[in-house]
Design an enzyme around this catalytic site. Structure first.
Site, PDB file in Angstrom:
ATOM      1  N   GLU A  70       0.861  -1.196   0.000  1.00  0.00           N
ATOM      2  CA  GLU A  70       0.000   0.000   0.000  1.00  0.00           C
ATOM      3  C   GLU A  70       0.892   1.240   0.000  1.00  0.00           C
ATOM      4  O   GLU A  70       2.088   1.142   0.294  1.00  0.00           O
ATOM      5  CB  GLU A  70      -0.864   0.005   1.261  1.00  0.00           C
ATOM      6  CG  GLU A  70      -1.744  -1.218   1.374  1.00  0.00           C
ATOM      7  CD  GLU A  70      -2.640  -1.199   2.606  1.00  0.00           C
ATOM      8  OE1 GLU A  70      -2.533  -0.259   3.414  1.00  0.00           O
ATOM      9  OE2 GLU A  70      -3.449  -2.136   2.728  1.00  0.00           O
ATOM     10  N   ARG A  83      34.455  -8.556 -30.111  1.00  0.00           N
ATOM     11  CA  ARG A  83      34.901  -7.162 -30.137  1.00  0.00           C
ATOM     12  C   ARG A  83      36.430  -7.069 -30.060  1.00  0.00           C
ATOM     13  O   ARG A  83      37.045  -7.673 -29.173  1.00  0.00           O
ATOM     14  CB  ARG A  83      34.261  -6.417 -28.953  1.00  0.00           C
ATOM     15  CG  ARG A  83      34.720  -4.985 -28.787  1.00  0.00           C
ATOM     16  CD  ARG A  83      34.150  -4.081 -29.840  1.00  0.00           C
ATOM     17  NE  ARG A  83      34.539  -2.692 -29.625  1.00  0.00           N
ATOM     18  CZ  ARG A  83      34.517  -1.778 -30.585  1.00  0.00           C
ATOM     19  NH1 ARG A  83      34.114  -2.096 -31.807  1.00  0.00           N
ATOM     20  NH2 ARG A  83      34.871  -0.538 -30.324  1.00  0.00           N
ATOM     21  N   GLU A 100       9.095  -8.554  -3.124  1.00  0.00           N
ATOM     22  CA  GLU A 100       9.024  -9.754  -2.274  1.00  0.00           C
ATOM     23  C   GLU A 100      10.047  -9.703  -1.137  1.00  0.00           C
ATOM     24  O   GLU A 100      10.644 -10.701  -0.764  1.00  0.00           O
ATOM     25  CB  GLU A 100       9.121 -11.030  -3.110  1.00  0.00           C
ATOM     26  CG  GLU A 100       8.045 -11.007  -4.185  1.00  0.00           C
ATOM     27  CD  GLU A 100       7.727 -12.334  -4.806  1.00  0.00           C
ATOM     28  OE1 GLU A 100       8.019 -13.360  -4.201  1.00  0.00           O
ATOM     29  OE2 GLU A 100       7.157 -12.311  -5.910  1.00  0.00           O
TER      30      GLU A 100
HETATM   31  C1  LIG Z   1       8.420  -4.401 -10.116  1.00  0.00           C
HETATM   32  C2  LIG Z   1       7.667  -4.501  -8.824  1.00  0.00           C
HETATM   33  C3  LIG Z   1       6.647  -5.430  -8.683  1.00  0.00           C
HETATM   34  C4  LIG Z   1       5.921  -5.502  -7.483  1.00  0.00           C
HETATM   35  N1  LIG Z   1       4.878  -6.400  -7.383  1.00  0.00           N
HETATM   36  C5  LIG Z   1       4.151  -6.437  -6.221  1.00  0.00           C
HETATM   37  C6  LIG Z   1       3.010  -7.299  -6.103  1.00  0.00           C
HETATM   38  O1  LIG Z   1       2.679  -8.072  -7.020  1.00  0.00           O
HETATM   39  N2  LIG Z   1       2.297  -7.283  -4.953  1.00  0.00           N
HETATM   40  C7  LIG Z   1       2.617  -6.454  -3.902  1.00  0.00           C
HETATM   41  O2  LIG Z   1       1.915  -6.485  -2.890  1.00  0.00           O
HETATM   42  N3  LIG Z   1       3.681  -5.612  -3.988  1.00  0.00           N
HETATM   43  C8  LIG Z   1       4.451  -5.581  -5.118  1.00  0.00           C
HETATM   44  N4  LIG Z   1       5.529  -4.746  -5.227  1.00  0.00           N
HETATM   45  C9  LIG Z   1       5.859  -3.859  -4.110  1.00  0.00           C
HETATM   46  C10 LIG Z   1       7.113  -4.322  -3.350  1.00  0.00           C
HETATM   47  O3  LIG Z   1       6.868  -5.543  -2.707  1.00  0.00           O
HETATM   48  C11 LIG Z   1       7.519  -3.199  -2.387  1.00  0.00           C
HETATM   49  O4  LIG Z   1       7.966  -2.116  -3.185  1.00  0.00           O
HETATM   50  C12 LIG Z   1       8.621  -3.647  -1.434  1.00  0.00           C
HETATM   51  O5  LIG Z   1       8.132  -4.597  -0.513  1.00  0.00           O
HETATM   52  C13 LIG Z   1       9.205  -2.476  -0.651  1.00  0.00           C
HETATM   53  O6  LIG Z   1       8.198  -1.697  -0.088  1.00  0.00           O
HETATM   54  P1  LIG Z   1       8.200  -0.106  -0.308  1.00  0.00           P
HETATM   55  O7  LIG Z   1       8.330   0.153  -1.755  1.00  0.00           O
HETATM   56  O8  LIG Z   1       7.028   0.465   0.393  1.00  0.00           O
HETATM   57  O9  LIG Z   1       9.523   0.380   0.378  1.00  0.00           O
HETATM   58  P2  LIG Z   1       9.741   0.686   1.941  1.00  0.00           P
HETATM   59  O10 LIG Z   1       9.242  -0.445   2.758  1.00  0.00           O
HETATM   60  O11 LIG Z   1       9.213   2.050   2.234  1.00  0.00           O
HETATM   61  O12 LIG Z   1      11.311   0.695   2.036  1.00  0.00           O
HETATM   62  C14 LIG Z   1      12.113   1.812   1.651  1.00  0.00           C
HETATM   63  C15 LIG Z   1      13.569   1.468   2.007  1.00  0.00           C
HETATM   64  O13 LIG Z   1      13.681   1.279   3.420  1.00  0.00           O
HETATM   65  C16 LIG Z   1      14.233   0.003   3.685  1.00  0.00           C
HETATM   66  N5  LIG Z   1      13.668  -0.524   4.933  1.00  0.00           N
HETATM   67  C17 LIG Z   1      12.355  -0.643   5.282  1.00  0.00           C
HETATM   68  N6  LIG Z   1      12.250  -1.188   6.500  1.00  0.00           N
HETATM   69  C18 LIG Z   1      13.523  -1.436   6.924  1.00  0.00           C
HETATM   70  C19 LIG Z   1      14.090  -1.988   8.115  1.00  0.00           C
HETATM   71  N7  LIG Z   1      13.322  -2.458   9.113  1.00  0.00           N
HETATM   72  N8  LIG Z   1      15.434  -2.070   8.216  1.00  0.00           N
HETATM   73  C20 LIG Z   1      16.242  -1.625   7.197  1.00  0.00           C
HETATM   74  N9  LIG Z   1      15.773  -1.093   6.055  1.00  0.00           N
HETATM   75  C21 LIG Z   1      14.426  -1.007   5.918  1.00  0.00           C
HETATM   76  C22 LIG Z   1      13.860  -0.853   2.481  1.00  0.00           C
HETATM   77  O14 LIG Z   1      14.706  -1.994   2.367  1.00  0.00           O
HETATM   78  C23 LIG Z   1      14.031   0.148   1.367  1.00  0.00           C
HETATM   79  O15 LIG Z   1      15.372   0.233   1.006  1.00  0.00           O
HETATM   80  C24 LIG Z   1       6.269  -4.637  -6.407  1.00  0.00           C
HETATM   81  C25 LIG Z   1       7.305  -3.719  -6.553  1.00  0.00           C
HETATM   82  C26 LIG Z   1       8.001  -3.643  -7.742  1.00  0.00           C
HETATM   83  C27 LIG Z   1       9.103  -2.624  -7.881  1.00  0.00           C
END
Ligand SMILES: Cc1cc2nc3c(=O)[nH]c(=O)nc-3n(C[C@H](O)[C@H](O)[C@H](O)COP(=O)(O)OP(=O)(O)OC[C@H]3O[C@@H](n4cnc5c(N)ncnc54)[C@H](O)[C@@H]3O)c2cc1C
Length: 399
Positions: free
Chosen positions: A130, A281, A376
């Site tokens: 979300e 190359r 994931e």
């Molecule tokens: C191509 C693609 C396909 C996707 N497909 C799906 C799907 O099918 N279904 C679905 O539900 N989601 C999907 N996602 C979403 C994806 O699972 C999330 O983007 C991912 O889990 C990270 O969540 P966020 O983007 O909110 O990042 P955030 O959780 O906000 O993280 C931001 C940064 O903070 C770091 N971070 C967060 N918490 C911690 C911690 N406790 N300690 C250290 N570092 C931390 C993270 O590692 C990251 O570097 C997809 C994303 C992409 C890019």
């Protein structure tokens, strides 16, 4: 339990060959076109179903192909070698969704959805992320309201909330959607999470492509899905009320193995491209493959690929033995995605200016592979899972 044997079985070689032929003949030739158009032809899904790929590890009685997990990893590796969008489609559909329904569903839920999903007639998606909840799954804000009225012993629910980045999100007909159940509001946040099987062909559910141009996986269908007091049709709860956190984590364990195997494919594709280019190359009157720095890059790419492979196949093999694999799956995903990212970066460099253009495929591998480090469970989250598995005391809740 089988003793240690690094050879593939005849069945595993059979599935590898089917996936390789499909990936190289049907997917690889159109991978660049799909990347440019942002679309994966839906006909590929029917072809994958026809070959038995979508049925994966599921039993034949549910339309499955009864592959072992090593075979499934080989399938993802071959698809990933050709195109991460196609591999991503199948990992979500067959591993995250189908394996999850098979693990947690009632007999009625399984027979209702799984044969239709194995045949490609119904596409699945997994809706967890979300706007305000990514890595922190327990902080999801989507709410499921449970009606106080029961008809013929059935409970009724409605969903309100927003999901983003949902792969297969606009084409899917069924989604596993995670929400907090209002009647559990006094419980801890993760104990409120409930998984719902939601039929998505409902015009009241708003489904749109994610805004912006993604870095990679450009032929994937990434959607924003909005529920506004959406009533859910019968038998929607998957795995029981309040069990959603466990359902989500178990599904991710299936999916992570698929992602790790997909990373092997991208890594192999980078190596293949670099070996071919280094032989062809010429600079300074020699093949660039005759320079030690290029040899060093290629040798490292191959050594890390083999290390990733062993980790991915180990996790898949352990699954086939019925052993717990949370730690090994996270290690495989963490290591294989990182190693493939490094290989893709080196591959672009090794191709010089040509690597910077989509005349050659390495720039697509470089863009696609970054996604595997994020979805994931990011690289950071995999490290947390690994460390918690080593440091946990009995009773500590893991990711
Ligand atoms: C191509 C693609 C396909 C996707 N497909 C799906 C799907 O099918 N279904 C679905 O539900 N989601 C999907 N996602 C979403 C994806 O699972 C999330 O983007 C991912 O889990 C990270 O969540 P966020 O983007 O909110 O990042 P955030 O959780 O906000 O993280 C931001 C940064 O903070 C770091 N971070 C967060 N918490 C911690 C911690 N406790 N300690 C250290 N570092 C931390 C993270 O590692 C990251 O570097 C997809 C994303 C992409 C890019």
């Amino acid at each position: 339990m089988n003793s240690m044997d690094f050879r593939l079985t005849d069945r595993q070689i059979h599935w590898q060959a089917i996936a390789q032929e499909f990936a190289q003949q049907r997917v690889a030739p159109i991978a660049r076109e799909m990347d440019e158009s942002g679309e994966m032809p839906l006909s590929l899904i029917g072809e994958m179903a026809e070959l038995g790929l979508l049925g994966g590890t599921l039993p034949k009685s549910l339309g499955g192909s009864e592959m072992d997990h090593v075979s499934l990893a080989l399938v993802y590796e071959e698809l990933g070698r050709a195109c991460s969008s196609v591999r991503g489609f199948m990992t979500v559909h067959s591993s995250l969704v189908m394996q999850c329904i098979n693990q947690w569903g009632t007999e009625e839920q399984k027979s209702r959805y799984l044969p239709a999903m194995a045949s490609g007639e119904v596409i699945g998606c997994y809706a967890l992320t979300e706007p305000e909840a990514g890595s922190d799954v327990a902080s999801i804000q989507t709410i499921a309201k449970k009606s106080s009225v029961q008809i013929e012993n059935q409970n009724f629910y409605s969903l309100t909330g927003e999901k983003i980045w949902i792969t297969n999100g606009t084409i899917a007909r069924i989604g596993i959607v995670f929400a907090k159940l209002d009647t559990l509001h006094e419980k801890k946040p993760h104990e409120q999470v409930t998984a719902f099987l939601v039929r998505l062909n409902n015009p009241d559910i708003e489904r749109t492509r994610m805004p912006g141009e993604p870095l990679g996986h450009r032929a994937s269908d990434h959607a924003r899905i909005v529920f506004r007091d959406t009533p859910l049709s019968d038998l929607p709860v998957l795995g029981g009320e309040g069990m959603g956190f466990k359902v989500a984590m178990s599904a991710l364990e299936h999916g992570r193995l698929g992602v790790a195997a997909g990373a092997l494919g991208v890594h192999q594709a980078c190596l293949d491209a670099c070996v071919a280019f280094a032989k062809e190359r010429k600079q300074f009157g020699k093949r660039i493959g005759d320079f030690e720095m290029i040899q060093s890059a290629i040798a490292e790419m191959k050594a890390t690929l083999d290390a990733s492979r062993l980790l991915v196949y180990r996790a898949a093999w352990m699954k086939d033995q019925g052993l717990p694999t949370k730690l090994e799956t996270s290690i495989a995903k963490y290591f294989a995605a990182n190693a493939a990212c490094k290989a893709a970066s080196e591959a672009v460099l090794l191709h010089g200016g040509r690597g910077y253009s989509n005349e050659y495929p390495v720039e697509r591998y470089y863009r696609d592979i970054k996604g595997l480090q994020i979805y994931e469970g990011t690289e950071h989250i995999q490290k947390i899972v690994i460390a918690w598995e080593l440091l946990k005391e009995p009773g500590l809740r893991g990711l």
